[in-house]
Each structure stands twice: as C-alpha cells, then as structure tokens.
Design a protein around this motif. Structure first.
Motif, PDB file in Angstrom:
ATOM      1  N   GLN A   1       0.824  -1.208   0.000  1.00  0.00           N
ATOM      2  CA  GLN A   1       0.000   0.000   0.000  1.00  0.00           C
ATOM      3  C   GLN A   1       0.865   1.267   0.000  1.00  0.00           C
ATOM      4  OE1 GLN A   1      -2.639   0.351   3.315  1.00  0.00           O
ATOM      5  NE2 GLN A   1      -3.671   2.138   2.485  1.00  0.00           N
ATOM      6  N   VAL A   2       1.910   1.277   0.807  1.00  0.00           N
ATOM      7  CA  VAL A   2       2.802   2.440   0.861  1.00  0.00           C
ATOM      8  C   VAL A   2       3.463   2.667  -0.496  1.00  0.00           C
ATOM      9  CG1 VAL A   2       4.952   3.332   1.853  1.00  0.00           C
ATOM     10  CG2 VAL A   2       3.230   2.315   3.341  1.00  0.00           C
ATOM     11  N   LEU A   3       4.013   1.611  -1.083  1.00  0.00           N
ATOM     12  CA  LEU A   3       4.696   1.742  -2.367  1.00  0.00           C
ATOM     13  C   LEU A   3       3.737   2.101  -3.498  1.00  0.00           C
ATOM     14  CD1 LEU A   3       7.117  -1.200  -1.724  1.00  0.00           C
ATOM     15  CD2 LEU A   3       7.808   1.181  -2.091  1.00  0.00           C
ATOM     16  N   ALA A   4       2.515   1.590  -3.448  1.00  0.00           N
ATOM     17  CA  ALA A   4       1.521   1.937  -4.464  1.00  0.00           C
ATOM     18  C   ALA A   4       1.079   3.391  -4.328  1.00  0.00           C
ATOM     19  CB  ALA A   4       0.317   1.009  -4.372  1.00  0.00           C
ATOM     20  N   SER A   5       1.103   3.938  -3.129  1.00  0.00           N
ATOM     21  CA  SER A   5       0.727   5.339  -2.959  1.00  0.00           C
ATOM     22  C   SER A   5       1.792   6.270  -3.529  1.00  0.00           C
ATOM     23  CB  SER A   5       0.463   5.662  -1.485  1.00  0.00           C
ATOM     24  OG  SER A   5       1.652   5.584  -0.738  1.00  0.00           O
ATOM     25  N   ILE A   6       3.012   5.796  -3.666  1.00  0.00           N
ATOM     26  CA  ILE A   6       4.081   6.601  -4.258  1.00  0.00           C
ATOM     27  C   ILE A   6       3.960   6.588  -5.781  1.00  0.00           C
ATOM     28  CG2 ILE A   6       6.582   6.778  -4.599  1.00  0.00           C
ATOM     29  CD1 ILE A   6       6.833   5.536  -1.759  1.00  0.00           C
ATOM     30  N   GLU A   7       3.813   5.401  -6.349  1.00  0.00           N
ATOM     31  CA  GLU A   7       3.682   5.259  -7.803  1.00  0.00           C
ATOM     32  C   GLU A   7       2.774   4.070  -8.091  1.00  0.00           C
ATOM     33  OE1 GLU A   7       6.505   5.186 -11.724  1.00  0.00           O
ATOM     34  OE2 GLU A   7       7.300   5.923  -9.828  1.00  0.00           O
ATOM     35  N   PRO A   8       1.486   4.337  -8.314  1.00  0.00           N
ATOM     36  CA  PRO A   8       0.486   3.258  -8.417  1.00  0.00           C
ATOM     37  C   PRO A   8       0.742   2.219  -9.505  1.00  0.00           C
ATOM     38  CG  PRO A   8      -0.588   5.389  -8.204  1.00  0.00           C
ATOM     39  CD  PRO A   8       0.870   5.657  -8.384  1.00  0.00           C
ATOM     40  N   LYS A   9       1.312   2.610 -10.631  1.00  0.00           N
ATOM     41  CA  LYS A   9       1.487   1.666 -11.737  1.00  0.00           C
ATOM     42  C   LYS A   9       2.846   0.980 -11.740  1.00  0.00           C
ATOM     43  CE  LYS A   9      -1.836   3.896 -14.682  1.00  0.00           C
ATOM     44  NZ  LYS A   9      -2.121   4.530 -15.966  1.00  0.00           N
ATOM     45  N   ALA A  10       3.676   1.288 -10.773  1.00  0.00           N
ATOM     46  CA  ALA A  10       5.021   0.712 -10.729  1.00  0.00           C
ATOM     47  C   ALA A  10       5.008  -0.639 -10.020  1.00  0.00           C
ATOM     48  CB  ALA A  10       5.977   1.655 -10.005  1.00  0.00           C
ATOM     49  N   THR A  11       5.974  -1.454 -10.379  1.00  0.00           N
ATOM     50  CA  THR A  11       6.218  -2.703  -9.673  1.00  0.00           C
ATOM     51  C   THR A  11       7.335  -2.438  -8.674  1.00  0.00           C
ATOM     52  OG1 THR A  11       5.613  -4.003 -11.609  1.00  0.00           O
ATOM     53  CG2 THR A  11       6.959  -5.102  -9.934  1.00  0.00           C
ATOM     54  N   ALA A  12       7.074  -2.747  -7.416  1.00  0.00           N
ATOM     55  CA  ALA A  12       8.079  -2.524  -6.377  1.00  0.00           C
ATOM     56  C   ALA A  12       8.891  -3.794  -6.167  1.00  0.00           C
ATOM     57  CB  ALA A  12       7.404  -2.111  -5.075  1.00  0.00           C
ATOM     58  N   VAL A  13      10.204  -3.641  -6.187  1.00  0.00           N
ATOM     59  CA  VAL A  13      11.114  -4.765  -6.033  1.00  0.00           C
ATOM     60  C   VAL A  13      11.988  -4.511  -4.811  1.00  0.00           C
ATOM     61  CG1 VAL A  13      12.982  -6.082  -7.108  1.00  0.00           C
ATOM     62  CG2 VAL A  13      11.132  -5.161  -8.515  1.00  0.00           C
ATOM     63  N   PHE A  14      12.027  -5.490  -3.913  1.00  0.00           N
ATOM     64  CA  PHE A  14      12.856  -5.389  -2.721  1.00  0.00           C
ATOM     65  C   PHE A  14      14.309  -5.574  -3.114  1.00  0.00           C
ATOM     66  CE2 PHE A  14      15.000  -7.554   0.850  1.00  0.00           C
ATOM     67  CZ  PHE A  14      14.865  -6.567   1.816  1.00  0.00           C
ATOM     68  N   ARG A  15      15.174  -4.644  -2.690  1.00  0.00           N
ATOM     69  CA  ARG A  15      16.598  -4.721  -3.017  1.00  0.00           C
ATOM     70  C   ARG A  15      17.440  -5.146  -1.821  1.00  0.00           C
ATOM     71  NH1 ARG A  15      16.517  -5.567  -8.133  1.00  0.00           N
ATOM     72  NH2 ARG A  15      15.636  -3.880  -9.339  1.00  0.00           N
ATOM     73  N   SER A  16      17.184  -4.559  -0.670  1.00  0.00           N
ATOM     74  CA  SER A  16      17.968  -4.915   0.514  1.00  0.00           C
ATOM     75  C   SER A  16      17.250  -4.443   1.760  1.00  0.00           C
ATOM     76  CB  SER A  16      19.375  -4.294   0.447  1.00  0.00           C
ATOM     77  OG  SER A  16      19.292  -2.884   0.496  1.00  0.00           O
ATOM     78  N   GLY A  17      17.706  -4.931   2.877  1.00  0.00           N
ATOM     79  CA  GLY A  17      17.135  -4.544   4.153  1.00  0.00           C
ATOM     80  C   GLY A  17      18.222  -4.462   5.200  1.00  0.00           C
TER      81      GLY A  17
END
Length: 124
Positions: free
Chosen positions: A80-96
């Motif tokens: 939800q947080v990542l979609a609120s930044i850019e709704p049509k983008a695919t969010a990919v986890f890089r590191s933590g």
C-alpha cells in the motif's frame, strides 16, 4: 538504543525501467527518483498508527528474511505504501537492514545516496 528494520526498494515502470529508489522504515519514507539527486521525504503519505507501524516492522523483517523480490499481497502494508508513491510501478525489494531510532533519517539518506552511486557505477 533500539534498532529499527528498514527496506530499500526499486520502483520499476511499465517498461521495466528503474524509476526511483525508496527506503521505508517505521515512520519514515524516503524517495529518490532516477536521474535526480534530490531525496524527498514522503512520510506524510501514511497515517503512522501504532498497529500500522508494528505491521510494517513485521513485514520489513519478513521480506528481508525471504527470497521474495517483488512486493506482493503477502506484505499488504508495504504494498500500500509503495503503491501510494507510484500506483502503476512494480516494487522490487533490493535490501534490508537495521538503523538506529535516533539517527535513522541521516543513516537512511546516506544509504539511498550510496545506492545511487552503485547504480551509476554499474551503468558506466
């Protein structure tokens, strides 16, 4: 001093190109668009209630411990947080990782800038 989990994500546009990097930690969201040196604080996008903060911390720890790369329905708060930044983008986890509660903004801005340097080195 308590350590807080954080996650670094890439936003991929519809063509599969990297459109920005995001770091999410409890009560902090930082965005750096590709090609821009500016880092924007988007923490205002979320109402940081205690249950939401706890859920986000659990999801950050879970995604860091899994082999999953794409943020999907198994992490609804992150999605939800990542979609609120850019709704049509695919969010990919890089590191933590973990950051200190007191210095998290400074530490995470430095992590975002380091990621930008690594990407520019790979591109050249």
């Amino acid at each position: 001093m308590a350590a807080l989990p954080f996650g670094q994500f890439s936003l991929l546009d519809l063509r599969g190109e990297d459109s920005g990097a995001v770091i999410i930690a409890p009560e902090l969201i930082l965005l750096r668009r590709t090609g821009s040196g500016a880092i924007h604080d988007l923490s205002y996008l979320v109402v940081w209630s205690e249950p939401r903060t706890a859920a986000l911390m659990r999801e950050l720890q879970a995604i860091a411990g899994s082999e999953r790369q794409v943020v999907d329905g198994s992490t609804p708060e992150l999605r939800q947080v990542l979609a609120s930044i850019e709704p049509k983008a695919t969010a990919v986890f890089r590191s933590g990782g973990h950051c200190s509660r007191i210095f998290r903004r400074r530490q995470l801005k430095a992590a975002l800038q380091a990621a930008e340097r690594r990407q520019s080195q790979r591109a050249s």
